[in-house]
Structure formats: structure tokens, C-alpha cells
Design a protein around this motif. Structure first.
Motif, short mmCIF file in Angstrom:
data_model
loop_
_atom_site.label_atom_id
_atom_site.label_comp_id
_atom_site.label_asym_id
_atom_site.label_seq_id
_atom_site.Cartn_x
_atom_site.Cartn_y
_atom_site.Cartn_z
N GLY B 225 0.81 -1.25 -0.06
CA GLY B 225 -0.01 -0.15 0.09
C GLY B 225 0.63 1.40 -0.05
O GLY B 225 0.60 2.19 -0.75
N GLY B 226 2.05 1.27 0.81
CA GLY B 226 2.91 2.39 0.91
C GLY B 226 2.08 3.64 1.46
O GLY B 226 1.12 3.38 2.33
N GLU B 227 2.56 4.84 1.56
CA GLU B 227 2.00 5.84 2.32
C GLU B 227 0.46 6.18 1.65
O GLU B 227 -0.28 6.79 2.45
CB GLU B 227 2.83 6.98 2.20
N ARG B 228 0.36 5.65 0.32
CA ARG B 228 -1.00 6.11 -0.07
C ARG B 228 -1.92 5.41 0.57
O ARG B 228 -3.24 5.81 0.60
CB ARG B 228 -1.12 5.91 -1.54
N GLN B 229 -1.93 4.03 1.15
CA GLN B 229 -2.76 3.33 1.66
C GLN B 229 -2.41 3.22 3.11
O GLN B 229 -2.47 2.08 3.73
CB GLN B 229 -2.83 2.23 1.16
N MET B 230 -1.96 4.42 3.76
CA MET B 230 -1.47 4.09 5.20
C MET B 230 -2.54 3.50 5.99
O MET B 230 -3.82 3.91 5.98
CB MET B 230 -1.22 5.55 5.49
N MET B 231 -2.25 2.69 6.88
CA MET B 231 -3.09 2.13 7.91
C MET B 231 -2.45 2.17 9.32
O MET B 231 -1.44 2.92 9.28
CB MET B 231 -3.27 0.40 7.47
N MET B 232 -3.25 1.80 10.44
CA MET B 232 -3.07 2.22 11.80
C MET B 232 -1.59 1.71 12.21
O MET B 232 -0.92 2.39 12.82
CB MET B 232 -4.08 1.55 12.65
N GLY B 233 -1.48 0.47 11.49
CA GLY B 233 0.00 -0.10 11.90
C GLY B 233 1.32 0.60 11.31
O GLY B 233 2.06 0.98 11.96
N THR B 234 1.16 1.16 10.13
CA THR B 234 2.09 2.01 9.55
C THR B 234 2.29 3.29 10.05
O THR B 234 3.23 3.88 10.31
CB THR B 234 1.83 2.04 8.08
N PHE B 235 1.07 3.89 10.45
CA PHE B 235 0.89 5.18 11.16
C PHE B 235 1.82 5.26 12.48
O PHE B 235 2.35 5.92 12.86
CB PHE B 235 -0.41 5.66 11.19
N LEU B 236 1.34 3.92 13.22
CA LEU B 236 2.01 3.93 14.58
C LEU B 236 3.49 4.00 14.51
O LEU B 236 4.08 4.36 15.23
CB LEU B 236 1.34 2.48 15.11
N TYR B 237 3.91 3.08 13.34
CA TYR B 237 5.55 2.96 13.20
C TYR B 237 5.91 4.43 12.88
O TYR B 237 7.07 4.70 13.45
CB TYR B 237 5.62 2.10 12.08
N GLN B 238 5.20 5.21 12.02
CA GLN B 238 5.69 6.48 11.53
C GLN B 238 5.88 7.42 12.97
O GLN B 238 6.80 8.09 12.98
CB GLN B 238 5.03 7.09 10.58
N ASN B 239 5.01 7.43 14.02
CA ASN B 239 5.03 8.26 14.88
C ASN B 239 5.92 7.80 15.84
O ASN B 239 6.60 8.83 16.36
CB ASN B 239 3.69 8.08 15.67
N ALA B 240 6.27 6.61 16.10
CA ALA B 240 7.21 6.03 17.08
C ALA B 240 8.66 6.08 16.58
O ALA B 240 9.45 6.66 17.08
CB ALA B 240 7.02 4.66 17.57
N MET B 241 9.10 5.67 15.47
CA MET B 241 10.22 5.67 14.74
C MET B 241 10.64 6.52 14.05
O MET B 241 11.93 6.69 13.52
CB MET B 241 10.53 4.10 14.34
N VAL B 242 9.83 7.38 13.48
CA VAL B 242 10.28 8.62 12.69
C VAL B 242 10.40 9.83 13.37
O VAL B 242 11.27 10.80 13.47
CB VAL B 242 9.80 8.73 11.09
N ARG B 243 9.22 10.37 13.98
CA ARG B 243 8.89 11.34 14.84
C ARG B 243 9.30 11.36 16.19
O ARG B 243 9.58 12.29 16.86
CB ARG B 243 7.50 11.76 14.82
#
Lengths: 338, 279
Positions: B225-243
Motif C-alpha cells: 500500500g505504501g503511504e497512499r494506503q496508510m493504515m494504523m500499523g504503518t501510522f503507529l510506526y511513523q509516529n514512534a520511529m520517525v517522529r
């Protein structure tokens, strides 16, 4: 839970290590393990009479772990400068003592102290544009990335990668503004580019996969991926940009909780030494930043080599970038994630 | 030792080690994670307000729900039909069919998701085949859509559904359907009134597994899906490991826990309604 598991693993390592002589804990990516072991670890062990253990993983994971442990458990950490800047801001690194790193005077000035006293860089890479010269008209400047004849062939680095926020900075430059001051024009350009983007990538292997399966023909990436890209698609070409590539420095930092500070300085000094830098460059591991390294033209071709090439690179202001990163992630997600 | 003679005490003593492990390594970390989300200086619910007032975050939540529900419905359908065939097969064939059904489970999630990249890609097997037959004149872009995520998720979770249902359907004796038929029930009526109610417990367990699995998945939506099909799991990772924003990440986690628990509770109630005996 992973953090807990790694914590207990590290506690085990730490307690086992305490039983021996000095043990240096190095945190790095884990790429090129064999070469690094032969070029750096074995000779260093002989030199110091100590033991060396590792922690491996990507930038974010390793920095996140270090933060969770309050800067303890690691003596030297290898990171790309975008991430070491975050570490500096979080206060998990200590300042290094330049007097204990005599080899500093043999490296290019740009690498000696990129972050205000927190440690040198040991290699320089560049981020630029790669394209398939068989299907894409030559790309000669950053503004070409925003051309409208690239229909559905572009893969940008996702906002969560090292290069992601640089897309915003470069888009601002193309729009004639400073993205740190006003990011609206940059994001307007990126939004206009959206129809040309097939998928943005989250890591190097995903990007190589997109190119090799023919999903994308143009991307923005770091030079160490060029070899894999050429293997997949021989016509992939590193764009010669008139406005220059972006410098990426890999830094060496000593965390605040290091228990072997002197040994850590010794290790950093060794990584910057003439012989290590020469071997690493010859074997295609890392570009040299030691000015005494001499490379044959074919060896030099793969690296940013020499004062002139290094001076031509654009440097990023990571302190500013990190301050804007969270907002930019949201704005980027608004464009690509809706 | 006399204190251990009472059965209740003995039961406690025997379960204490496991209980201690669960409390220490599951409940404490989960609650300490959730606790951080209520510590915002602007008020205990500030981080939740941020989440629910953001168009993007709500979009991610709804998309995740949608993908999980569609995946579950399709998996129930395919899983039930397959499990029915498997449960009625003779001995040796049955073992073979079960092995075939769970074979994909022997490889990792990443490998199975990658397989779909190769199948659905522009130079992939499906596009090449369609081009060769002449159905299409140029490759169709099938990846990085909600559809490609759902296809891969169904492929991931159908084996779980089959495994859950085979056991249940095997337990429904042939005599039952024969008896219904002898009493004048048409096959459809026998299925609806006899087989389905008895299969409800398996369907519920399978659906809960598939729903929670797809609602919390990370690798598949990330790869397909990538960022176009972002889901809760990918969003969680982004918040924790990128921000490195652990509070925002914990908020996403808390919302995921609540949605998952609510789903499980609703499903159990539905099960009791459909099959009072099983409930």
C-alpha cells in the motif's frame, strides 16, 4: 516488547562483558559486516587488547533504543547525520575531546566537526537523482524532477526516510523560496508532482525493487544504491545536476552513558586513520574523507572523492529540518496518504 | 505444607508463575503505555482530541477498519467453502488438503507480501499473462491500491480461517444433515438451520483472528500500500520511529486496542445470539 527483549539481551552482554577485560560496544547498520570486521574490528582488537561487541539495525531503531536506555549500553554509534542531529538534540551524546583524536587533522574540514563538538564524520555520501536513460530525457537540475513528462515513473523517498525531508527543501529551492521560512510553495510543487509518482519508497531495498520491476524509472537516492540499481537496470544513470547533489555525512558519536570513553575515542581515531580509510575506499565500503587516501581513477569514480567534489555538494541544516519534520510529515501525508 | 492443602490455594500457587509473567511482561507495559497518553499538559484527553480532529488520522482509522472488515468477509466466504470441502474429504486426501491450505503459513509475512509484488507488478505475472492473451494492450497498474492490500491480506489470513473451521465442521456429523433431509429440509434449509448454527463458534473465532490480524498488520500495507494506503500499523510506526513521538504512537496503540476489544466483545455477543448453546 522488542525493547524489553533487547534490553535484557544487552543486560546479558553487559554482565558477561564485565567479567572480561574492557569491551567496546559499537552500534552500526550491519552492512558489509565481513569487510568491516577485517578492516576495522580485528586490527583494532589487536591494538587495544580489548573485546568488541555490536548492536545492529537501522538508524531509527538504534537511536530509539539508545534513547530508551538513557544513553547507556553503547560506546560508539554510527548514524547518518540526519539522525545523529536528533540524538544531539535529545541529549544522548557527549562532546568528544579533539585532543584524543589526532587523525582529525588529516580529514576534510567539512567532516571534522559537523555538529558542534559531538563527533566527526568518517565518510561522505551524496543524495541525488537517478533515472533510466533509456526511457527518460536527461535530467540536469533539481527542477527537472518536477517536469511534467515523467508520467507515473517517479518514486520519491518517503517523508520518513533520510532523503524525504530533502525533497521538501529542494522543492522549495525550485519554487524559489526557503522551505524553512515558508513551506507552502514547496508543497504546492510536490502536490503537482503527485500524478507522476507511482509509489514513494521507505527503504533502499524497496526502491531497488521498484526500479527493477519497472514500476519506476526515476528516483532520488543515496549513491551507495547505484551499484544495485545498475545491476537491475543497466541504463540507470546518476544525474549530473548543475545545482549539485546533497552531502550526507555519516557521523561517529559517543553516547552519554558510555563506560569506555577513552577506548571510544581511540576507536574513532582508528576509523579515521589513513590505512582504514584507504582499505574501506578501495573495497567499495565507504567513501574516504581522509585527505591522505590515494585512489586510482576507476576506484575514485564511485565516490565523492577529493576537495573539489566535496565542495560542490549542498549541505543540509538538520537542526532546522528536524524542527519542521513533524509538520512536514503531516503535510506530506495529506498529499500522499489521503 | 498444610496451607497448600486447600484446593483453591493450590490452584493459585500453581498458576502464580504464569500469572506473574503475564502481569509483569504484558499488563504492566500495556498500562504504562496507555498511561502516557493521559499525561498531556493541555488535559488528559488532548492527544485523543488531536487524533479525532485530524482529517488525515480519521481517514487512516476508517481505511484500516474498511480493509479489515472486507478482508474478514471475503476470508469467511472462501474459508468456509474450503473448510467444508476439506472436512468432508476422505482420510488421506483430507491431510493433503489441510497441508496445502496451511502451506503459505510456513513462510514469513514479508515473503508472502513480496510474492504479490511479483504477481501484480507492471512486469508481473498477471500483467504479462493478460498482455499475452491480448486482453490489455499495455500493463495495468495494480499495486499500491486498497485492492492490492486486501488481496494480499485475504491470502495471508484465509489459512487461519480454514484451520479454525475445519475442526468445527468435522464435528458436525453427517447424520445431522441426513436427518434434516429425511424430515423434508431442502439442502439450503438444512445448511441454514443445522450446519450454520453449529459452525457459528468457529466462524466467530476465525473472524476475530482475521479481523484483529488485518486491523493490526504492518508489513503487508507497508509493502503493498505504501503511504497512499496508510493504515494504523504503518501510522503507529511513523509516529514512534520517525517522529520519535511516543505519546502520539501510544495514542494510536490505545485506539487500536479499544477497537480490537470492542470487535471481540461484539462478535461474542453475536455468537451467543446465533447459537445460545455455544455462547
Amino acid at each position: 516488547m522488542r525493547n524489553l527483549a533487547s534490553l535484557s539481551a544487552i543486560a546479558l552482554i553487559a554482565s558477561a562483558a564485565a567479567a572480561q577485560s574492557e569491551t567496546l560496544t559499537v552500534s552500526w547498520w550491519g552492512y558489509n559486516g565481513d569487510k568491516l570486521d577485517a578492516n576495522i574490528i580485528q586490527p583494532f582488537k589487536e591494538m587495544c587488547g580489548c573485546d568488541v561487541v555490536f548492536e545492529t539495525g537501522n538508524n531509527a531503531d538504534r537511536l530509539g533504543k539508545l534513547q530508551a536506555r538513557g544513553g547507556k549500553g553503547v560506546d560508539v554509534i554510527f548514524l547518518t547525520d540526519a539522525y545523529s542531529q536528533i540524538g544531539v538534540e535529545q541529549g544522548v551524546f557527549q562532546k568528544v575531546d579533539p585532543a584524543k583524536i589526532p587523525n582529525l587533522e588529516n580529514i576534510y574540514p567539512v567532516a571534522r566537526d559537523p555538529q558542534g563538538g559531538f563527533g566527526p564524520a568518517y565518510t561522505v555520501g551524496r543524495i541525488g537523482i537517478v533515472y533510466d536513460s533509456a526511457t527518460v530525457e536527461p535530467i540536469t537540475s533539481w527542477s527537472d524532477l518536477f517536469r511534467d513528462d515523467l508520467g507515473g515513473m517517479v518514486s520519491l523517498p518517503g517523508i520518513t526516510t533520510t532523503a524525504g525531508p530533502m525533497v521538501v527543501v529542494q522543492a522549495g529551492m525550485v519554487a524559489g523560496t526557503d522551505a524553512y521560512e515558508d513551506d507552502a510553495p514547496a508543497f504546492e510543487l510536490i502536490e503537482a508532482l503527485k500524478p507522476q509518482v507511482v509509489k514513494n519508497y521507505n527503504n533502499g531495498s524497496e526502491m531497488v525493487n521498484l526500479i527493477s520491476t519497472g514500476e519506476a524509472q526515476i528516483t532520488m537516492t543515496q549513491d551507495f544504491t547505484l551499484g544495485s540499481l545498475k545491476n537491475a537496470v543497466p541504463t540507470m544513470t546518476w544525474a549530473d545536476l548543475e545545482d549539485g547533489d546533497i552531502a550526507v555525512l555519516n557521523t561517529l558519536n559517543i553516547p552519554t552513558g558510555s563506560e569506555n570513553v577513552d577506548l571510544a575515542h581511540e576507536f574513532i581515531n582508528f576509523v579515521l586513520s589513513d590505512e582504514v580509510q584507504q582499505k574501506e575506499a578501495e573495497q567499495g565500503v565507504d567513501a574516504p574523507i581522509n585527505m591522505n587516501v590515494e585512489l586510482a581513477p576507476e576506484q575514485a569514480a564511485m565516490w565523492t572523492y577529493g576537495q573539489e567534489a566535496i565542495d560542490a555538494l549542498n549541505t543540509m541544516d538538520y537542526a532546522k529540518m528536524n524542527a519542521h519534520k513533524s509538520d512536514w510529515i503531516d503535510m506530506w501525508n495529506e498529499i500522499f496518504g489521503m | 505444607m498444610s496451607s497448600l492443602s486447600s484446593p483453591r490455594l493450590r490452584a493459585w500457587a500453581l498458576s502464580a508463575p504464569a500469572l506473574l509473567l503475564v502481569v509483569l511482561f504484558l499488563l504492566v507495559p500495556v498500562f504504562s503505555t496507555l498511561a502516557t497518553t493521559f499525561g498531556d499538559p493541555e488535559g488528559p484527553l488532548a492527544t485523543y482530541a488531536t487524533f479525532f480532529n485530524s482529517r488525515l488520522r480519521m481517514r487512516v482509522l476508517w481505511r484500516t477498519m474498511e480493509v479489515a472488515v472486507i478482508t474478514t468477509v471475503i476470508s469467511v466466504f472462501i474459508g468456509f467453502l474450503t473448510a467444508w470441502v476439506v472436512s468432508r474429504a476422505p482420510g488421506r486426501l483430507k491431510s493433503l488438503l489441510i497441508i496445502a491450505a496451511v502451506f503459505p503459513l510456513l513462510t514469513g509475512v514479508v515473503v508472502r507480501s513480496f510474492a504479490w509484488l511479483i504477481i501484480l507488478g507492471k512486469n508481473g505475472i498477471l500483467n504479462d499473462t493478460l498482455l499475452w492473451i491480448g486482453v490489455i494492450s499495455e500493463p495495468v497498474s495494480m499495486l499500491y491500491t486498497e485492492g492490492s492490500v486486501i488481496v494480499a491480506m485475504v491470502y495471508l489470513f484465509v489459512p487461519l480461517m480454514i484451520l479454525t473451521l475445519v475442526g468445527v465442521l468435522e464435528g458436525i456429523p453427517q447424520d445431522m444433515t441426513d436427518a434434516a433431509a429425511s424430515l423434508g429440509a431442502r439442502p439450503a434449509a438444512a445448511f441454514r438451520q443445522v450446519v450454520l448454527p453449529m459452525a457459528v463458534p468457529g466462524l466467530i473465532v476465525g473472524s476475530v483472528l482475521v479481523f484483529t490480524g488485518s486491523f493490526t498488520s504492518y508489513a503487508t500495507p507497508q509493502l503493498l500500500g505504501g503511504e497512499r494506503q496508510m493504515m494504523m500499523g504503518t501510522f503507529l510506526y511513523q509516529n514512534a520511529m520517525v517522529r520519535f513521538d511516543w505519546v502520539a504512537a501510544s495514542t494510536v496503540a490505545a485506539i487500536m486496542v479499544v477497537v480490537t476489544l470492542t470487535t471481540v466483545i461484539l462478535m461474542s455477543r453475536l455468537a451467543r445470539k446465533l447459537n445460545p448453546v455455544a455462547g
